[in-house]
Design a protein around this motif. Structure first.
Motif, PDB file in Angstrom:
ATOM      1  N   HIS A 274       0.864  -1.184   0.000  1.00  0.00           N
ATOM      2  CA  HIS A 274       0.000   0.000   0.000  1.00  0.00           C
ATOM      3  C   HIS A 274       0.895   1.226   0.000  1.00  0.00           C
ATOM      4  CE1 HIS A 274      -3.331   2.641   0.809  1.00  0.00           C
ATOM      5  NE2 HIS A 274      -2.655   3.140   1.822  1.00  0.00           N
ATOM      6  N   HIS A 275       0.669   2.128  -0.956  1.00  0.00           N
ATOM      7  CA  HIS A 275       1.500   3.324  -1.080  1.00  0.00           C
ATOM      8  C   HIS A 275       0.591   4.489  -1.437  1.00  0.00           C
ATOM      9  CE1 HIS A 275       4.706   5.979  -2.635  1.00  0.00           C
ATOM     10  NE2 HIS A 275       5.465   5.308  -1.797  1.00  0.00           N
ATOM     11  N   ASN A 276       1.063   5.706  -1.213  1.00  0.00           N
ATOM     12  CA  ASN A 276       0.277   6.910  -1.500  1.00  0.00           C
ATOM     13  C   ASN A 276      -0.174   6.986  -2.961  1.00  0.00           C
ATOM     14  OD1 ASN A 276       0.606   7.688   1.136  1.00  0.00           O
ATOM     15  ND2 ASN A 276       2.314   9.053   0.706  1.00  0.00           N
ATOM     16  N   ASP A 277       0.621   6.483  -3.883  1.00  0.00           N
ATOM     17  CA  ASP A 277       0.266   6.578  -5.298  1.00  0.00           C
ATOM     18  C   ASP A 277      -0.484   5.340  -5.803  1.00  0.00           C
ATOM     19  OD1 ASP A 277       2.409   4.831  -5.308  1.00  0.00           O
ATOM     20  OD2 ASP A 277       3.452   5.787  -6.972  1.00  0.00           O
ATOM     21  N   GLY A 278      -0.961   4.486  -4.919  1.00  0.00           N
ATOM     22  CA  GLY A 278      -1.766   3.337  -5.325  1.00  0.00           C
ATOM     23  C   GLY A 278      -1.231   2.031  -4.773  1.00  0.00           C
ATOM     24  N   ASP A 279      -2.118   1.050  -4.732  1.00  0.00           N
ATOM     25  CA  ASP A 279      -1.747  -0.276  -4.231  1.00  0.00           C
ATOM     26  C   ASP A 279      -1.075  -1.089  -5.323  1.00  0.00           C
ATOM     27  OD1 ASP A 279      -2.916   0.364  -1.805  1.00  0.00           O
ATOM     28  OD2 ASP A 279      -4.850  -0.505  -2.364  1.00  0.00           O
ATOM     29  N   ARG A 280      -0.186  -1.974  -4.899  1.00  0.00           N
ATOM     30  CA  ARG A 280       0.537  -2.859  -5.812  1.00  0.00           C
ATOM     31  C   ARG A 280       0.540  -4.258  -5.231  1.00  0.00           C
ATOM     32  NH1 ARG A 280       2.861   1.993  -6.337  1.00  0.00           N
ATOM     33  NH2 ARG A 280       3.841   2.526  -8.318  1.00  0.00           N
TER      34      ARG A 280
ATOM     35  N   GLU B 292      -6.000  -1.021  -9.127  1.00  0.00           N
ATOM     36  CA  GLU B 292      -6.814   0.138  -9.498  1.00  0.00           C
ATOM     37  C   GLU B 292      -6.817   0.384 -11.001  1.00  0.00           C
ATOM     38  OE1 GLU B 292      -5.155   3.178  -7.046  1.00  0.00           O
ATOM     39  OE2 GLU B 292      -5.944   2.275  -5.216  1.00  0.00           O
ATOM     40  N   LYS B 293      -5.717   0.015 -11.671  1.00  0.00           N
ATOM     41  CA  LYS B 293      -5.609   0.192 -13.127  1.00  0.00           C
ATOM     42  C   LYS B 293      -5.843  -1.112 -13.879  1.00  0.00           C
ATOM     43  CE  LYS B 293      -2.364   4.002 -12.750  1.00  0.00           C
ATOM     44  NZ  LYS B 293      -1.035   4.510 -13.121  1.00  0.00           N
TER      45      LYS B 293
END
Length: 88
Positions: free
Chosen positions: A47-53, A77-78
Motif C-alpha cells: 500500500h502506497h500513497n500513489d496506489g496499491d501494488r 486500481e488500473k
C-alpha cells in the motif's frame, strides 16, 4: 486471489478480486503481459500513497516445467500487469 492449483492439479494464472458488497468474486483480465500458470509462488501486497501494488515473484512455471525468477507487478486500481524483472 492470484493463481494457485486447480482441482485437477493444474496451475492457474487467473486473477480474481473479491467484492464484499455483493459477496462475489470477479475474474480480472489485466492489461499487459499474460501471467504464466505458476505454482508455489510468492505474493506481497504493497500500500502506497500513489496506489496499491501486488508483487508476484518466483515459483514454478508449469507451462515451461521450470523454476521462474521473473517478478511481476499488478496494479489493481488500473487492472494492469507488468514485468518488473525478466528472469531467465
Amino acid at each position: 486471489m492470484i493463481g494457485g492449483l486447480l482441482a485437477n492439479n493444474e496451475a492457474s494464472n487467473d486473477i480474481y478480486e473479491f467484492d464484499p458488497e455483493n459477496n462475489a468474486w470477479e475474474l480480472k483480465k489485466p492489461e499487459g503481459p499474460l501471467l504464466p500458470p505458476l505454482e508455489s509462488f510468492s505474493v506481497t501486497a504493497v500500500h502506497h500513497n500513489d496506489g496499491d501494488r501486488i508483487i508476484i515473484a518466483f515459483g514454478f512455471n508449469e507451462t515451461l516445467s521450470t523454476p521462474s525468477n521473473t517478478v511481476y507487478e499488478y496494479l489493481p486500481e488500473k487492472n494492469k500487469l507488468s514485468i518488473l524483472f525478466e528472469g531467465s
